[in-house]
Design a protein around this motif. Structure first.
Motif, PDB file in Angstrom:
ATOM      1  N   LEU A 394       0.848  -1.197   0.000  1.00 14.24           N
ATOM      2  CA  LEU A 394       0.000   0.000   0.000  1.00 14.24           C
ATOM      3  C   LEU A 394       0.885   1.250   0.000  1.00 14.24           C
ATOM      4  O   LEU A 394       2.007   1.249   0.517  1.00 14.24           O
ATOM      5  N   LEU A 395       0.333   2.299  -0.549  1.00 13.47           N
ATOM      6  CA  LEU A 395       1.086   3.526  -0.791  1.00 13.47           C
ATOM      7  C   LEU A 395       1.884   4.078   0.404  1.00 13.47           C
ATOM      8  O   LEU A 395       3.027   4.529   0.215  1.00 13.47           O
ATOM      9  N   PRO A 396       1.337   4.083   1.633  1.00 13.29           N
ATOM     10  CA  PRO A 396       2.131   4.631   2.732  1.00 13.29           C
ATOM     11  C   PRO A 396       3.506   3.969   2.875  1.00 13.29           C
ATOM     12  O   PRO A 396       4.488   4.625   3.213  1.00 13.29           O
ATOM     13  N   ARG A 397       3.591   2.669   2.599  1.00 12.24           N
ATOM     14  CA  ARG A 397       4.902   2.005   2.684  1.00 12.24           C
ATOM     15  C   ARG A 397       5.860   2.565   1.637  1.00 12.24           C
ATOM     16  O   ARG A 397       7.035   2.842   1.919  1.00 12.24           O
ATOM     17  N   LEU A 398       5.343   2.801   0.427  1.00  8.15           N
ATOM     18  CA  LEU A 398       6.199   3.364  -0.621  1.00  8.15           C
ATOM     19  C   LEU A 398       6.640   4.789  -0.262  1.00  8.15           C
ATOM     20  O   LEU A 398       7.811   5.157  -0.432  1.00  8.15           O
ATOM     21  N   LEU A 399       5.699   5.576   0.240  1.00 13.76           N
ATOM     22  CA  LEU A 399       6.042   6.949   0.623  1.00 13.76           C
ATOM     23  C   LEU A 399       7.123   6.941   1.705  1.00 13.76           C
ATOM     24  O   LEU A 399       8.086   7.712   1.640  1.00 13.76           O
ATOM     25  N   LEU A 400       6.964   6.036   2.665  1.00 12.97           N
ATOM     26  CA  LEU A 400       7.957   5.968   3.738  1.00 12.97           C
ATOM     27  C   LEU A 400       9.337   5.609   3.176  1.00 12.97           C
ATOM     28  O   LEU A 400      10.343   6.249   3.511  1.00 12.97           O
ATOM     29  N   ASP A 401       9.397   4.616   2.311  1.00 10.50           N
ATOM     30  CA  ASP A 401      10.694   4.226   1.730  1.00 10.50           C
ATOM     31  C   ASP A 401      11.309   5.393   0.957  1.00 10.50           C
ATOM     32  O   ASP A 401      12.499   5.656   1.041  1.00 10.50           O
ATOM     33  N   GLU A 402      10.483   6.090   0.190  1.00  6.50           N
ATOM     34  CA  GLU A 402      11.031   7.196  -0.611  1.00  6.50           C
ATOM     35  C   GLU A 402      11.497   8.335   0.281  1.00  6.50           C
ATOM     36  O   GLU A 402      12.535   8.947   0.046  1.00  6.50           O
ATOM     37  N   LEU A 403      10.703   8.641   1.312  1.00  2.76           N
ATOM     38  CA  LEU A 403      11.102   9.737   2.208  1.00  2.76           C
ATOM     39  C   LEU A 403      12.376   9.382   2.966  1.00  2.76           C
ATOM     40  O   LEU A 403      13.238  10.241   3.179  1.00  2.76           O
ATOM     41  N   ASN A 404      12.507   8.120   3.349  1.00  3.34           N
ATOM     42  CA  ASN A 404      13.752   7.724   4.025  1.00  3.34           C
ATOM     43  C   ASN A 404      14.953   7.929   3.111  1.00  3.34           C
ATOM     44  O   ASN A 404      16.003   8.390   3.553  1.00  3.34           O
ATOM     45  N   LEU A 405      14.774   7.614   1.834  1.00  3.85           N
ATOM     46  CA  LEU A 405      15.885   7.838   0.902  1.00  3.85           C
ATOM     47  C   LEU A 405      16.175   9.334   0.771  1.00  3.85           C
ATOM     48  O   LEU A 405      17.335   9.761   0.800  1.00  3.85           O
ATOM     49  N   MET A 406      15.122  10.140   0.651  1.00  2.86           N
ATOM     50  CA  MET A 406      15.333  11.591   0.530  1.00  2.86           C
ATOM     51  C   MET A 406      16.036  12.134   1.776  1.00  2.86           C
ATOM     52  O   MET A 406      16.874  13.030   1.687  1.00  2.86           O
ATOM     53  N   LYS A 407      15.675  11.578   2.916  1.00  2.00           N
ATOM     54  CA  LYS A 407      16.305  12.034   4.160  1.00  2.00           C
ATOM     55  C   LYS A 407      17.800  11.709   4.139  1.00  2.00           C
ATOM     56  O   LYS A 407      18.634  12.550   4.461  1.00  2.00           O
ATOM     57  N   GLU A 408      18.099  10.475   3.740  1.00  3.61           N
ATOM     58  CA  GLU A 408      19.524  10.094   3.646  1.00  3.61           C
ATOM     59  C   GLU A 408      20.276  11.028   2.716  1.00  3.61           C
ATOM     60  O   GLU A 408      21.390  11.444   2.990  1.00  3.61           O
TER      61      GLU A 408
END
Ligand code: UDP
Length: 412
Positions: A394-408
C-alpha cells in the motif's frame, strides 16, 4: 517551463485504518523531519501505465505531508518516444540496439528539456529512461538527483545498458524495484531497491459496492451469469496478451461459456501498443466471448476496478515485468491472480498468497481452470492476497521508503 500535471488535493489521514498503524506513525514522523522539502517528479506521460498511476497518488499525498511537490512531464516528439521505447525494451532484454542517429535524437531532446526545466528543488526524482538524459544537461543545480527505474532489468541488452549508464553520471541515487534489477557498475553513490505500491483510495482501488460494480460491467456488455477472466495491461508484447488468448482458448474447451476481457490502454509514449491493440481487436471481432476494451472506448478506472473485483480470475501473463501494479490491485480486491513468474510478480504473489505463478501458456490455462472449478480455493487465495497487499504494497509504505531515501540524501 515543462508542463506541470495538476493532481488536486488529497489527505493522508484517509489512509489511517487501512495501512498498518505503525507504518502510518513512522511515515508522519519522517515526513515531519522533511517539512518544506522541495521535490520534483519528472516523467514522460501524465496518463497510461504504472508510473503515471503512482505519481497521481503520491504527489498530492506528499504535499499533504508538508513537502512541496511538483510533477512535470518532458516534452518530445513521436520519434523520441519510439527511441525511448527501444531503450525500455533493450533494458528488458530485447536486442535491437540504437543507431547513431537515435543517440543524437535522445541527446538533443534531453538537452532541450533540460533547458526548459527551471525552478529550485532539493530533490529531483526522474522516472525511467525517457527523461533520464535531462540530468546531464542540467548543470549548476543544488538538487539531489534520483533515477527511478521501473523496468525489469534482470537480463538487459549490454549495449543499451552502456548507453543509459552514460547518462547516470551526476545522479546521487538509483532506485530499482528489486535487488536483482540493480544494474552493475552504475556511476552513482547509492543503488537501492524499493517496490512500488497501490493507492487503496484511488477510484481504481476504492471499495466499490458489488451491485454498482455489476452495473458498470453489465453496461459495457459483460455477462455476469457467465465465468469471466480478465487481463488489465497496456497492449504490449511483454504483457503477452496473445498468450492470454491462447490460454483462454485452452480453458474454454472445458468451460465453454468462459468470457475473456482484455482491458488495455495505449499511452502517448507507446507507439508499439497500437499494433498489438489492432491484433487483439481483430481476434475479439471473431469471438463474441473475447471482449477488448481500452481507454479509447471509455473504459477507465472505475471499470478496471469493477473488472478486478468481479472477475473469477485475474490473469497477468507477463513475460517481463518491472512490478505489475495490476497484480496488487487485483489481490487487494480479493480476486485470485494467475501471473507470469517474472520480474516483480513473484514478490507480490509470495508465500502462496493471492494466486499462482506460471511459466507458460499451458500452465497458465491449467491454473485458471483449477481456480474456476474451485470457488473455496479462490476465496482462500483472495483473502491471503489482500492481507499481503495490506502489509507490503500500500502507498504509505512506498512513501515511507522514498522519504527515508530523501532524508539520507539531503541530511548527509
Ligand atoms: N491500467 C489501466 N487501464 C488499462 C491498462 C492499465 O488503468 O487499460 C492501469 C493498471 O490498472 C495499473 C497501471 O495502468 O494501475 C499499469 O501498471 P503496471 O505496473 O501493471 O504496468 P506498466 O503499464 O507500468 O508496465
Amino acid at each position: 517551463m515543462l508542463q506541470s500535471v495538476d493532481v488536486g488535493d488529497r489527505s493522508m489521514r484517509t489512509h489511517r485504518g487501512i495501512a498498518p498503524d505503525p507504518l502510518m506513525d513512522e511515515l508522519s514522523k519522517v515526513a515531519q523531519s522533511l517539512r518544506g522539502l522541495r521535490v520534483l517528479y519528472l516523467n514522460a506521460t501524465p496518463y497510461g501505465g504504472g508510473v503515471a498511476e503512482l505519481l497521481r497518488s503520491m504527489v498530492p499525498l506528499l504535499n499533504d505531508l508538508a513537502l512541496v511537490t511538483d510533477w512535470r512531464i518532458i516534452h518530445a516528439d513521436d520519434r523520441f518516444f519510439e527511441i525511448a521505447k527501444a531503450i525500455h525494451n533493450g533494458l528488458q532484454g530485447a536486442n535491437g540496439g540504437l543507431s547513431a542517429k537515435d543517440r543524437r535524437t535522445y541527446e538533443a531532446t534531453s538537452r532541450a528539456n533540460a533547458e526548459q526545466l527551471d525552478g529550485s528543488y532539493d530533490v529531483i526524482v526522474v522516472h525511467d529512461p525517457q527523461p533520464a538524459g535531462v540530468r546531464r544537461h542540467h548543470g549548476g543545480t543544488e538538487a539531489h538527483w534520483v533515477w527511478r527505474c521501473h523496468i525489469d532489468t534482470m537480463d538487459p541488452d549490454p549495449e543499451v545498458v552502456d548507453f543509459v549508464r552514460g547518462y547516470l553520471d551526476g545522479y546521487d541515487a538509483a532506485v530499482f524495484t528489486l535487488d536483482e534489477f540493480v544494474l552493475p557498475d552504475l556511476p552513482v553513490a547509492r543503488a537501492v531497491s524499493i517496490p512500488p505500491a497501490i493507492d487503496p483510495l484511488s477510484p481504481k482501488n476504492l471499495s466499490l459496492p458489488e451491485d454498482l460494480a455489476r452495473q458498470v460491467l453489465d453496461w459495457i456488455g459483460i455477462r455476469l451469469d457467465r465465468p469471466l477472466i480478465t487481463q488489465v495491461a497496456r497492449f504490449d508484447p511483454w504483457k503477452d496478451p496473445l498468450g492470454v488468448i491462447e490460454a483462454y482458448r485452452i480453458v474454454r474447451e472445458q468451460v465453454p461459456d468462459l468470457q475473456l476481457a482484455l482491458v488495455g490502454s495505449t499511452a502517448a509514449d507507446d507507439p508499439e501498443g497500437w499494433h498489438i491493440y489492432e491484433q487483439v481487436q481483430a481476434i475479439g471481432r471473431k469471438d463474441d466471448l473475447v471482449h477488448v476494451f481500452s481507454n479509447l472506448n471509455g473504459v477507465g478506472n472505475v471499470e478496471v476496478n469493477a473488472f478486478q473485483r468481479l472477475s473469477d480470475v485475474v490473469v497477468q501473463k507477463s513475460v517481463r515485468e518491472g512490478f505489475g501494479l495490476v497484480v496488487s490491485e487485483a489481490m487487494w480486491k480479493q480476486t485470485p491472480v494467475v501471473a507470469g513468474s517474472v520480474g516483480g510478480i513473484p514478490l507480490q504473489l509470495a508465500d502462496g498468497a493471492g494466486g499462482f505463478l506460471v511459466d507458460d501458456v499451458e500452465k497458465c490455462a491449467a491454473a485458471i481452470a483449477r481456480l474456476l472449478a474451485d470457488p473455496a480455493e479462490r476465496d482462500r487465495l483472495g483473502e491471503l492476497g489482500r492481507e499481503r497487499v495490506r502489509e507490503h504494497f500500500l502507498l504509505p509504505r512506498l512513501l515511507l521508503d522514498e522519504l527515508n531515501l530523501m532524508k539520507e540524501l539531503t541530511c548527509s
